[in-house]
Design a protein around this motif. Structure first.
Motif, PDB file in Angstrom:
ATOM      1  N   THR A  66      12.269 -11.390  19.762  1.00  0.00           N
ATOM      2  CA  THR A  66      11.981 -12.673  19.129  1.00  0.00           C
ATOM      3  C   THR A  66      13.260 -13.487  18.969  1.00  0.00           C
ATOM      4  O   THR A  66      14.328 -13.083  19.415  1.00  0.00           O
ATOM      5  CB  THR A  66      11.262 -12.463  17.781  1.00  0.00           C
ATOM      6  N   CYS A  67      13.113 -14.665  18.347  1.00  0.00           N
ATOM      7  CA  CYS A  67      14.234 -15.593  18.211  1.00  0.00           C
ATOM      8  C   CYS A  67      15.064 -15.253  16.965  1.00  0.00           C
ATOM      9  O   CYS A  67      14.585 -14.641  16.024  1.00  0.00           O
ATOM     10  CB  CYS A  67      13.706 -17.025  18.105  1.00  0.00           C
ATOM     11  N   MET A  68      16.307 -15.711  16.977  1.00  0.00           N
ATOM     12  CA  MET A  68      17.203 -15.466  15.845  1.00  0.00           C
ATOM     13  C   MET A  68      16.996 -16.481  14.713  1.00  0.00           C
ATOM     14  O   MET A  68      17.723 -16.443  13.718  1.00  0.00           O
ATOM     15  CB  MET A  68      18.645 -15.535  16.326  1.00  0.00           C
ATOM     16  N   ASP A  69      16.002 -17.377  14.842  1.00  0.00           N
ATOM     17  CA  ASP A  69      15.765 -18.415  13.838  1.00  0.00           C
ATOM     18  C   ASP A  69      15.738 -17.816  12.425  1.00  0.00           C
ATOM     19  O   ASP A  69      15.049 -16.826  12.171  1.00  0.00           O
ATOM     20  CB  ASP A  69      14.430 -19.114  14.131  1.00  0.00           C
ATOM     21  N   THR A  70      16.483 -18.454  11.516  1.00  0.00           N
ATOM     22  CA  THR A  70      16.604 -17.919  10.145  1.00  0.00           C
ATOM     23  C   THR A  70      15.274 -17.904   9.392  1.00  0.00           C
ATOM     24  O   THR A  70      15.083 -17.077   8.503  1.00  0.00           O
ATOM     25  CB  THR A  70      17.599 -18.770   9.317  1.00  0.00           C
ATOM     26  N   ALA A 109      18.329 -15.964  21.068  1.00  0.00           N
ATOM     27  CA  ALA A 109      17.936 -17.362  20.902  1.00  0.00           C
ATOM     28  C   ALA A 109      16.734 -17.698  21.784  1.00  0.00           C
ATOM     29  O   ALA A 109      16.767 -17.483  22.997  1.00  0.00           O
ATOM     30  CB  ALA A 109      19.109 -18.283  21.223  1.00  0.00           C
ATOM     31  N   GLY A 110      15.666 -18.192  21.151  1.00  0.00           N
ATOM     32  CA  GLY A 110      14.473 -18.596  21.881  1.00  0.00           C
ATOM     33  C   GLY A 110      13.615 -17.445  22.389  1.00  0.00           C
ATOM     34  O   GLY A 110      12.656 -17.674  23.118  1.00  0.00           O
ATOM     35  N   ALA A 111      13.957 -16.205  22.037  1.00  0.00           N
ATOM     36  CA  ALA A 111      13.285 -15.012  22.595  1.00  0.00           C
ATOM     37  C   ALA A 111      13.388 -15.028  24.122  1.00  0.00           C
ATOM     38  O   ALA A 111      12.547 -14.488  24.826  1.00  0.00           O
ATOM     39  CB  ALA A 111      11.819 -14.908  22.141  1.00  0.00           C
ATOM     40  N   GLY A 141       7.901 -16.078  20.583  1.00  0.00           N
ATOM     41  CA  GLY A 141       8.632 -17.333  20.419  1.00  0.00           C
ATOM     42  C   GLY A 141       8.110 -18.040  19.177  1.00  0.00           C
ATOM     43  O   GLY A 141       7.216 -17.545  18.491  1.00  0.00           O
ATOM     44  N   HIS A 142       8.649 -19.206  18.878  1.00  0.00           N
ATOM     45  CA  HIS A 142       8.136 -19.928  17.708  1.00  0.00           C
ATOM     46  C   HIS A 142       8.178 -21.434  17.934  1.00  0.00           C
ATOM     47  O   HIS A 142       9.005 -21.935  18.702  1.00  0.00           O
ATOM     48  CB  HIS A 142       8.927 -19.558  16.445  1.00  0.00           C
ATOM     49  N   HIS A 143       7.276 -22.123  17.233  1.00  0.00           N
ATOM     50  CA  HIS A 143       7.264 -23.586  17.288  1.00  0.00           C
ATOM     51  C   HIS A 143       8.560 -24.100  16.664  1.00  0.00           C
ATOM     52  O   HIS A 143       9.167 -23.428  15.839  1.00  0.00           O
ATOM     53  CB  HIS A 143       6.057 -24.128  16.507  1.00  0.00           C
ATOM     54  N   ASP A 144       8.977 -25.307  17.047  1.00  0.00           N
ATOM     55  CA  ASP A 144      10.169 -25.938  16.485  1.00  0.00           C
ATOM     56  C   ASP A 144      11.435 -25.116  16.754  1.00  0.00           C
ATOM     57  O   ASP A 144      12.295 -24.984  15.881  1.00  0.00           O
ATOM     58  CB  ASP A 144       9.965 -26.156  14.969  1.00  0.00           C
ATOM     59  N   CYS A 145      11.506 -24.540  17.957  1.00  0.00           N
ATOM     60  CA  CYS A 145      12.658 -23.696  18.314  1.00  0.00           C
ATOM     61  C   CYS A 145      13.773 -24.551  18.913  1.00  0.00           C
ATOM     62  O   CYS A 145      13.522 -25.412  19.755  1.00  0.00           O
ATOM     63  CB  CYS A 145      12.232 -22.631  19.320  1.00  0.00           C
ATOM     64  N   GLY A 146      14.986 -24.302  18.492  1.00  0.00           N
ATOM     65  CA  GLY A 146      16.148 -25.053  18.977  1.00  0.00           C
ATOM     66  C   GLY A 146      16.424 -24.865  20.458  1.00  0.00           C
ATOM     67  O   GLY A 146      17.145 -25.647  21.066  1.00  0.00           O
ATOM     68  N   MET A 147      15.853 -23.807  21.045  1.00  0.00           N
ATOM     69  CA  MET A 147      16.114 -23.552  22.467  1.00  0.00           C
ATOM     70  C   MET A 147      15.195 -24.360  23.377  1.00  0.00           C
ATOM     71  O   MET A 147      15.440 -24.444  24.584  1.00  0.00           O
ATOM     72  CB  MET A 147      15.964 -22.059  22.774  1.00  0.00           C
TER      73      MET A 147
END
Ligand code: ZN
Length: 185
Positions: free
Chosen positions: A37-41, A64-66, A95-101
């Motif tokens: 998965t992503c590293m999003d906090t 980042a971004g999975a 993955g997730h919505h609103d991802c910086g990648m």
């Protein structure tokens, strides 16, 4: 200011008060799961709660971004260790919505680095080492295509056995709601 001092102070209390006892677990993932998965906090606590994962249930790999950009990089190696030595049978790429990648290009990253002293010559040296910096720093077109690229990279990897299930999902970073985009069964 560095967080290190506060962390070390907290850690002394954590160990002294045996707070760790509630986290006791085996090294093998109880649910036989690897999660990429992503590293999003926002996902740090939300993702395990939303999936009902406790300490010891799954191997969790964060990138980042999975996005798994290299078939023979360290993320893919970790996946392989997870499904062999650590006996995982199922992989979830989340993955997730609103991802910086999503939509990330190399340009803003390189601009930031230039502001912090990285020179054109530094960048050229990476390109000369055989890595296309522009390509390497790119994210994905949208969250679904990013997840599917990682799913396919794992599924089609010559060293991944066919009995390993690879699923693709997207998580909402506020509600934790999961959307299934690829059922690997
Ligand atoms: Zn992200």
């Amino acid at each position: 200011m560095s967080q290190l001092e506060q962390i070390l102070t907290h850690n002394r209390h954590f160990v002294e008060n045996k707070v760790y006892e509630q986290f006791k677990a085996e090294r093998y993932p109880r649910k036989k799961l690897v999660i990429v998965t992503c590293m999003d906090t926002r996902l740090t606590e939300l993702l395990p709660r939303a999936l009902d994962l406790k300490n010891g249930d799954a191997k969790v790999l964060k990138t980042a971004g999975a996005l798994i950009s290299q078939p023979y990089g360290s993320i893919m190696r970790s996946v392989l260790v997870g499904i062999t030595k650590l006996k995982a049978r199922e992989i979830l790429v989340i993955g997730h919505h609103d991802c910086g990648m999503v939509g990330l290009t190399a340009e803003p990253v390189l601009d930031d680095l230039a502001d912090r002293g990285i020179t054109e010559a530094d960048i050229a040296s990476v390109n000369e080492a055989g890595v296309s910096v522009d390509k390497w720093l790119c994210g994905c077109e949208n969250v679904e295509t990013g997840v599917m690229e990682s799913v396919q990279l794992i599924q089609n990897h010559p060293l991944v056995p066919e009995d390993v299930l690879v699923h693709g999902l997207v998580i909402h970073p506020e509600t934790g709601e999961l959307t299934l985009i690829h059922d690997g069964r």
